[in-house]
Design a protein around this motif. Sequence first.
Motif, PDB file in Angstrom:
ATOM      1  N   GLY A 258       0.789  -1.217   0.000  1.00 13.16           N
ATOM      2  CA  GLY A 258       0.000   0.000   0.000  1.00 13.16           C
ATOM      3  C   GLY A 258       0.822   1.267   0.000  1.00 13.16           C
ATOM      4  O   GLY A 258       0.269   2.369   0.083  1.00 13.16           O
ATOM      5  N   ARG A 259       2.174   1.148  -0.118  1.00 10.14           N
ATOM      6  CA  ARG A 259       2.952   2.387  -0.142  1.00 10.14           C
ATOM      7  C   ARG A 259       2.628   3.217  -1.375  1.00 10.14           C
ATOM      8  O   ARG A 259       2.418   4.432  -1.292  1.00 10.14           O
ATOM      9  N   TYR A 260       2.599   2.563  -2.531  1.00  5.69           N
ATOM     10  CA  TYR A 260       2.298   3.285  -3.763  1.00  5.69           C
ATOM     11  C   TYR A 260       0.867   2.982  -4.197  1.00  5.69           C
ATOM     12  O   TYR A 260       0.475   1.822  -4.312  1.00  5.69           O
ATOM     13  N   LEU A 261       0.132   4.038  -4.408  1.00  3.58           N
ATOM     14  CA  LEU A 261      -1.241   3.928  -4.886  1.00  3.58           C
ATOM     15  C   LEU A 261      -1.295   4.388  -6.335  1.00  3.58           C
ATOM     16  O   LEU A 261      -0.569   5.300  -6.743  1.00  3.58           O
ATOM     17  N   TYR A 262      -2.201   3.772  -7.077  1.00  2.00           N
ATOM     18  CA  TYR A 262      -2.374   4.113  -8.486  1.00  2.00           C
ATOM     19  C   TYR A 262      -3.847   4.427  -8.745  1.00  2.00           C
ATOM     20  O   TYR A 262      -4.595   3.596  -9.245  1.00  2.00           O
ATOM     21  N   PRO A 263      -4.274   5.637  -8.360  1.00  2.00           N
ATOM     22  CA  PRO A 263      -5.652   6.040  -8.652  1.00  2.00           C
ATOM     23  C   PRO A 263      -5.808   6.355 -10.138  1.00  2.00           C
ATOM     24  O   PRO A 263      -4.903   6.922 -10.765  1.00  2.00           O
ATOM     25  N   VAL A 264      -6.948   5.980 -10.684  1.00  2.00           N
ATOM     26  CA  VAL A 264      -7.193   6.117 -12.119  1.00  2.00           C
ATOM     27  C   VAL A 264      -8.448   6.958 -12.321  1.00  2.00           C
ATOM     28  O   VAL A 264      -9.495   6.667 -11.733  1.00  2.00           O
ATOM     29  N   LEU A 265      -8.355   7.977 -13.131  1.00  4.38           N
ATOM     30  CA  LEU A 265      -9.542   8.763 -13.432  1.00  4.38           C
ATOM     31  C   LEU A 265     -10.532   7.928 -14.232  1.00  4.38           C
ATOM     32  O   LEU A 265     -10.173   7.295 -15.232  1.00  4.38           O
ATOM     33  N   GLU A 266     -11.768   7.951 -13.794  1.00  2.00           N
ATOM     34  CA  GLU A 266     -12.811   7.133 -14.413  1.00  2.00           C
ATOM     35  C   GLU A 266     -13.128   7.569 -15.831  1.00  2.00           C
ATOM     36  O   GLU A 266     -13.453   6.743 -16.698  1.00  2.00           O
ATOM     37  N   GLY A 267     -13.044   8.858 -16.071  1.00  2.00           N
ATOM     38  CA  GLY A 267     -13.353   9.389 -17.389  1.00  2.00           C
ATOM     39  C   GLY A 267     -12.259  10.323 -17.871  1.00  2.00           C
ATOM     40  O   GLY A 267     -11.239  10.540 -17.211  1.00  2.00           O
ATOM     41  N   ALA A 268     -12.480  10.890 -19.058  1.00  2.00           N
ATOM     42  CA  ALA A 268     -11.503  11.807 -19.648  1.00  2.00           C
ATOM     43  C   ALA A 268     -11.601  13.187 -19.018  1.00  2.00           C
ATOM     44  O   ALA A 268     -12.666  13.602 -18.553  1.00  2.00           O
ATOM     45  N   LEU A 269     -10.481  13.905 -18.999  1.00  2.00           N
ATOM     46  CA  LEU A 269     -10.515  15.304 -18.592  1.00  2.00           C
ATOM     47  C   LEU A 269     -11.346  16.105 -19.593  1.00  2.00           C
ATOM     48  O   LEU A 269     -11.414  15.770 -20.786  1.00  2.00           O
ATOM     49  N   VAL A 270     -11.949  17.161 -19.110  1.00  2.00           N
ATOM     50  CA  VAL A 270     -12.893  17.926 -19.930  1.00  2.00           C
ATOM     51  C   VAL A 270     -12.266  18.400 -21.231  1.00  2.00           C
ATOM     52  O   VAL A 270     -12.877  18.316 -22.300  1.00  2.00           O
ATOM     53  N   ASP A 271     -11.020  18.884 -21.160  1.00  2.00           N
ATOM     54  CA  ASP A 271     -10.411  19.507 -22.332  1.00  2.00           C
ATOM     55  C   ASP A 271      -9.453  18.591 -23.083  1.00  2.00           C
ATOM     56  O   ASP A 271      -8.693  19.048 -23.942  1.00  2.00           O
ATOM     57  N   ASP A 272      -9.465  17.303 -22.789  1.00  2.00           N
ATOM     58  CA  ASP A 272      -8.546  16.382 -23.460  1.00  2.00           C
ATOM     59  C   ASP A 272      -8.964  16.218 -24.920  1.00  2.00           C
ATOM     60  O   ASP A 272     -10.145  15.997 -25.215  1.00  2.00           O
ATOM     61  N   THR A 273      -8.004  16.290 -25.816  1.00  2.00           N
ATOM     62  CA  THR A 273      -8.308  16.114 -27.236  1.00  2.00           C
ATOM     63  C   THR A 273      -8.647  14.670 -27.577  1.00  2.00           C
ATOM     64  O   THR A 273      -9.262  14.406 -28.604  1.00  2.00           O
ATOM     65  N   ASP A 274      -8.216  13.732 -26.733  1.00  4.82           N
ATOM     66  CA  ASP A 274      -8.588  12.334 -26.912  1.00  4.82           C
ATOM     67  C   ASP A 274      -9.502  11.944 -25.767  1.00  4.82           C
ATOM     68  O   ASP A 274      -9.058  11.691 -24.651  1.00  4.82           O
ATOM     69  N   GLN A 275     -10.798  11.919 -26.023  1.00  6.06           N
ATOM     70  CA  GLN A 275     -11.764  11.627 -24.977  1.00  6.06           C
ATOM     71  C   GLN A 275     -11.805  10.147 -24.593  1.00  6.06           C
ATOM     72  O   GLN A 275     -12.570   9.746 -23.722  1.00  6.06           O
ATOM     73  N   ARG A 276     -10.931   9.357 -25.198  1.00  6.06           N
ATOM     74  CA  ARG A 276     -10.786   7.959 -24.765  1.00  6.06           C
ATOM     75  C   ARG A 276      -9.652   7.807 -23.754  1.00  6.06           C
ATOM     76  O   ARG A 276      -9.447   6.721 -23.217  1.00  6.06           O
ATOM     77  N   ARG A 277      -8.917   8.875 -23.478  1.00  6.60           N
ATOM     78  CA  ARG A 277      -7.783   8.809 -22.554  1.00  6.60           C
ATOM     79  C   ARG A 277      -8.266   8.808 -21.094  1.00  6.60           C
ATOM     80  O   ARG A 277      -9.125   9.591 -20.698  1.00  6.60           O
ATOM     81  N   ARG A 278      -7.680   7.900 -20.300  1.00 12.30           N
ATOM     82  CA  ARG A 278      -7.887   7.877 -18.859  1.00 12.30           C
ATOM     83  C   ARG A 278      -6.498   7.926 -18.215  1.00 12.30           C
ATOM     84  O   ARG A 278      -5.622   7.135 -18.573  1.00 12.30           O
ATOM     85  N   VAL A 279      -6.293   8.832 -17.272  1.00 14.27           N
ATOM     86  CA  VAL A 279      -4.969   9.061 -16.709  1.00 14.27           C
ATOM     87  C   VAL A 279      -4.795   8.282 -15.408  1.00 14.27           C
ATOM     88  O   VAL A 279      -5.654   8.334 -14.518  1.00 14.27           O
ATOM     89  N   ILE A 280      -3.674   7.569 -15.318  1.00 14.48           N
ATOM     90  CA  ILE A 280      -3.291   6.834 -14.122  1.00 14.48           C
ATOM     91  C   ILE A 280      -2.226   7.655 -13.399  1.00 14.48           C
ATOM     92  O   ILE A 280      -1.206   8.028 -13.989  1.00 14.48           O
ATOM     93  N   HIS A 281      -2.444   7.932 -12.121  1.00 11.45           N
ATOM     94  CA  HIS A 281      -1.489   8.681 -11.319  1.00 11.45           C
ATOM     95  C   HIS A 281      -0.776   7.744 -10.348  1.00 11.45           C
ATOM     96  O   HIS A 281      -1.248   6.636 -10.074  1.00 11.45           O
ATOM     97  N   GLU A 282       0.341   8.208  -9.801  1.00 12.54           N
ATOM     98  CA  GLU A 282       1.069   7.458  -8.777  1.00 12.54           C
ATOM     99  C   GLU A 282       1.188   8.324  -7.529  1.00 12.54           C
ATOM    100  O   GLU A 282       1.596   9.486  -7.606  1.00 12.54           O
TER     101      GLU A 282
END
Length: 764
Positions: A258-282
Amino acid sequence: MTRSPLHARLLGAAAAGTALAVVLTSGAAVAGGHPGDDGAHGNTGRERPGHGTTHLVPTLEGRATLSADFLAEGPPSGAQASAANGRQGPWDGQVIPGFSAMVDNGDGTFWAQPDNGFGSQGNSADFLLRSYLVKPDWDTGRRGSGSGEIEVLDHVSYNDANHVLDFDIVRGDTDERLLTGADFDVESVVRADDGTLWVGEEFGPFLLHFDSGGTLLEKPYPLPGGLRSPQNPYLADGEVPTVRSSRGFEAMAGVQGGRYLYPVLEGALVDDTDQRRRVIHEFDTRRGRYTGRTWDYQADQEANVLGDAFAVGRDSFWIVERDDFEGPASVTKRVYEIDLSETDRDGYVRKELVLDALRVENPRGIDAGEGYGLGETYALPVQSFETVLRLRDGRILIGNDNNYPGNAARTPGTPDDTEMVVIDLEKRRTRDDGVTVVGHRGASGDRPEHTLAAYEQAIVQCADVIEPDVVPTKDGVLVARHENEIGGTTDVAEHPEFADRRTTKTIDGKRVTGWFTEDFTLAELRTLRATERLPELRPDNTAYDGLYQVPTLDEVLDLARRSETCDGEPVGVAPETKHPTYFDSVGLSLEAPLVAELRANGLDSRRAPVVVQSFETANLRELDRRTDVRLALNVSASGAPYDLVASGDPRTYADLVTPRGLRDVARYADVVSLEKDVVVPRTAEGTLGRPTSVVRDAHRAGLDAYAWTFRAENQFLPAEHRSSADPAARGDLAAELDTFLDTGLDGVFSDQPGLAVAAVAARG
């Protein structure tokens, strides 16, 4: 809160990292293993046998449910919830509207976390955020099986008793400061080695850190870069949200205790040119900050959401990807495996199918007949497929959020129960029957043609290949439509903003009136929805009118390459180029963009499961110079290729299927795809006549021979195989196929690929 002795023992075991075996409990315990355990577990994700020998088949091992109407102790809930399926709040207790995330305790129990309650911040102020301790008594379909019920043993309530939060909460004036669904929308959870809980939520989106009893330990961690949703309590007046509502951290996985978490955005950012993109953060929990590392995941469709994530390795994760449809309308309910160390040529993490939750074998008939998706094949056709875990024996657990009382995927009018399901990937030997079944425009007899729903249904029905016809948009994007005229296959006529685009054009020498794809940009086309082309013959398909977008060729190729046939092979694709001479004349040639799409998807090779079709010869010759994929000449029972007509060449289709003509075709094509009457003509009475020699002649020329199109409705069947005078009723498609397969055909196109697959299998 007051915790029971059982609760305290479980939390202590978790904090100590006690290794416990997962148990599928039933009425008949099996010493040293699980009920029905045959020792063949643990092959998941990338651990797949090679194609052509064996393959892995998702198989239902156990199922347990919690009644949708179950009420946990607590104050009334749902006073503002929308009424649905005969249920109206408030309810005299706390509703459990399914589970959005789970933690495996390793002893047959799970901590199961619902979301914020009733779907929005405004209607969930009386819903208490909790995690429930549950124990499924698995129905395994075997003698002595369990009850198939989920027992609720205990719960923890999330709270801000330490006054960590610096914004108002619903119960802020109470001592316990219990958190509600109007404060946070909790969707994902990871338990750290110290027993504390990290929760991903959607109103911020925030990461929340709770102790094992549910008390918030520190201020919420916001998403870096000033990314906020409309519900973010820190959103300034006039500030434009960059994260859409309810598109925060639905999915989150954790590694290294549990030290590193990888939350993932469920949907695309509002202004993303590729609305199929979902961003994974660390996120580094030890340092309490985001590391700045991100990865991009590409969804199968723009509207798809990511429902859960689970770590199966240091860099590899299972991701739930789903659509928002339910019941028979469902298209995507899948688990993909990704590896953060592997990206494709566009920079997206590579996806590999682990499980299609719409196609799970149910050999023991667990709960068969109790609702849609419960039969020989099990499906989880719920709107919100939101839980996936890998159990310690390697099996897969999946579950749902039932959005009480709104979802009714199993039985219309009845709220869905909460389900927990265990699936094994069983090894099966791969068999090749020698006949390729192509889902013609998808399973177009069961869903509106050329939609991802039709293509997915064809895959579920065990088609080997799916067939998209391709035409271009005004901005040169290839999309799947049978014709460039879309008045009969979309709701464009209902869009007054496009009324002035109705026009008349000459296509391949014929005047056609309507709306045409080449007059719409892709963005404009995306505002339309597909409709059934043959409503009189296929009235059941009209239930899906208005649901599905027109897919791009890229989306169809993505679906195919991320899917498997029922034999564990890659799903093939047979794009058909429509009216190439016409599109050349208007500056929208098909060949270059088609080859570019194949290359972008890694499918531009001789070994790729692709065959490109055309009714014209010139563009096949051009494609033969541009690409190494297999090519197919489509042959009608009358007329001539339009490119030959336009150039003054007198040859007809009949000339092309003579022995000499077929030898010439073999210089630029690999397959000849024949209208049925070319193979077996019909008599004057409408019955099948004597087969021609065309299949034999094609084989002698070195060509494979396919035939099209096999349809089950009486209107399309020869007279002797019709069931009645009703043109829409289904007749004996298998009998018709028998006659054609006797000619030695290598493949068939069918609107009902499941029936065609069964007919081929029945021949042995």
